[in-house]
Design an enzyme around this catalytic site. Sequence first.
Site, PDB file in Angstrom:
ATOM      1  N   LYS A   8       0.840  -1.200   0.000  1.00 30.92           N
ATOM      2  CA  LYS A   8       0.000   0.000   0.000  1.00 30.92           C
ATOM      3  C   LYS A   8       0.876   1.252   0.000  1.00 30.92           C
ATOM      4  O   LYS A   8       1.559   1.541   0.973  1.00 30.92           O
ATOM      5  CB  LYS A   8      -0.889   0.052   1.252  1.00 30.92           C
ATOM      6  N   GLU A  19       9.793   1.195  10.729  1.00 30.11           N
ATOM      7  CA  GLU A  19      10.867   2.168  10.505  1.00 30.11           C
ATOM      8  C   GLU A  19      10.243   3.525  10.615  1.00 30.11           C
ATOM      9  O   GLU A  19       9.432   3.894   9.770  1.00 30.11           O
ATOM     10  CB  GLU A  19      11.368   2.001   9.087  1.00 30.11           C
ATOM     11  N   CYS A  52      13.660  11.261   6.500  1.00 23.72           N
ATOM     12  CA  CYS A  52      13.601  10.775   7.890  1.00 23.72           C
ATOM     13  C   CYS A  52      14.897  11.055   8.642  1.00 23.72           C
ATOM     14  O   CYS A  52      14.882  11.308   9.829  1.00 23.72           O
ATOM     15  CB  CYS A  52      13.265   9.290   7.917  1.00 23.72           C
ATOM     16  N   GLU A  55       9.327  15.923  15.420  1.00 29.09           N
ATOM     17  CA  GLU A  55       9.685  15.899  14.006  1.00 29.09           C
ATOM     18  C   GLU A  55       8.761  16.837  13.229  1.00 29.09           C
ATOM     19  O   GLU A  55       7.542  16.738  13.328  1.00 29.09           O
ATOM     20  CB  GLU A  55       9.534  14.472  13.469  1.00 29.09           C
TER      21      GLU A  55
END
Length: 433
Positions: free
Chosen positions: A189, A265, A300, A399
């Site tokens: 997906k 992750e 990331c 973040e």
Amino acid sequence: MPDQSLIDAERAKPVPPQGHFIDGAWGPASDGGTRPVISPIDGRPFATIAEGTAEDVDCAVAAARAAFEDGRWSGLAPAARKRVLHRFADLVERNALELAVLGVRDNGTEIGMAIRAEPGSCAGTLRFYAEAADKIGGEIAPSSPDILALVHREPVGVVGAIVPWNFPLMIAAWKIAPALAAGNTVVLKPSETASLTVLRLAELGAEAGLPPGVLNVVSGSGSVVGEAMGLHMDIDVLAFTGSGATGRRLLDYAARSNMKRCYLELGGKSPNVVFADAPDLEEAARVTAHGIFRNSGQVCIAGSRLIVERSIHADFTRRVAEIAAAMRVGDPLDADTQIGAVHSEAQLSANLRFVETARAEGGEVLTGGDRILAETGGYYMAPAVVDNVAPTAALFRNEVFGPVLSVTPFDTVDQAIALANGTDFGLAGAVWT
Ligand code: NDP
């Protein structure tokens, strides 16, 4: 970098309506639903994808299960799987420009980075695991002379893979290449806001020789398609890259269903620690700016927290701000652009809010932090350097996933280490000394 005229020719190509790729064939959503694909370059729709349903996930998982059980892929010799994966990589390389430009239209990454990181890394990962297919084997465990203990590696079954929008091809390859090399089948997906290249990838996989049902792609939202995958009783493993919040949800889905294994992750708030004795502070400043601002900070491992020794703090931070202010922000399909578009309007608004909150919490915005190029209709932001961010501030702890650098000075090594470790994240880090 390819010639600008080739990039422009790819950009001009129309994109036909996209369906799901299940059991080797294209098909619509079970209820016929579609969603427009908006380009962050100009805020305009340029394609449609299928809006997946839980029934579509059932259908894809059934195809993947059947393909797994009859051994059409898992039953091949490892060297045969290797050949198909190498052909798959060849096709990704052969279609690199098409994939890169399509991806940029979908997610806004500057084209130079997109070519390297998307088809480039995707093909590299496919090749790495192609070779692993016939090189990583079992073991005979050390045991007493009267016991023979064999460690045998075998595929798990149906792997569900869920990937984010920032590098959809590269990250899809991290999931599907090892899964396929080992003989598993996959339901993949992509993000509802960056599906086009992943759908094309499925087609290239079939052309390379993946049998029907081995690699299936279902497009649609996380809350419908992603949740249905997380809760599915016949998916054996979930491989995920994305935010911590969604990662937590997947663990919850697994616990509430079949306790499927989850490989997560997640995000980052990576420290970039600069000491006064770094041998080349000009290079450190350049890499600091590029390390946070390329792909509009939507990386990331972006070095989003500059932690800098107080004796050089003012000069070094000013230099980073100058470099940031000089970076060329604009059309990501222009080969000269250094910072492309922010991925979506929602992401742009979240970035701007972070800067406002940082100001309210005592941070000093040295450069950037505003929406720019609004007349294009696209989502662009001037890269922001925010100085004197307190370790308690939201900008230090959370973040952003946008072009916003927080700067915090330190006096001692112990302080630098405490600041570097002072968030809940732990993905990457750098030290200049
Ligand atoms: P999200 O967690 O929002 O989304 C990631 C994927 O999960 C998307 O496909 C999304 O679908 C799907 N998803 C969303 N909600 C659910 C749900 N309830 N159940 C199942 N699936 C769901 O992250 P972003 O796409 O915003 O990506 C940014 C994040 O990814 C950042 O935190 C970034 O640091 C991290 N990341 C980590 C990397 C690493 O290597 N560690 C690499 C790249 C990114 P949809 O978008 O369709 O809603």
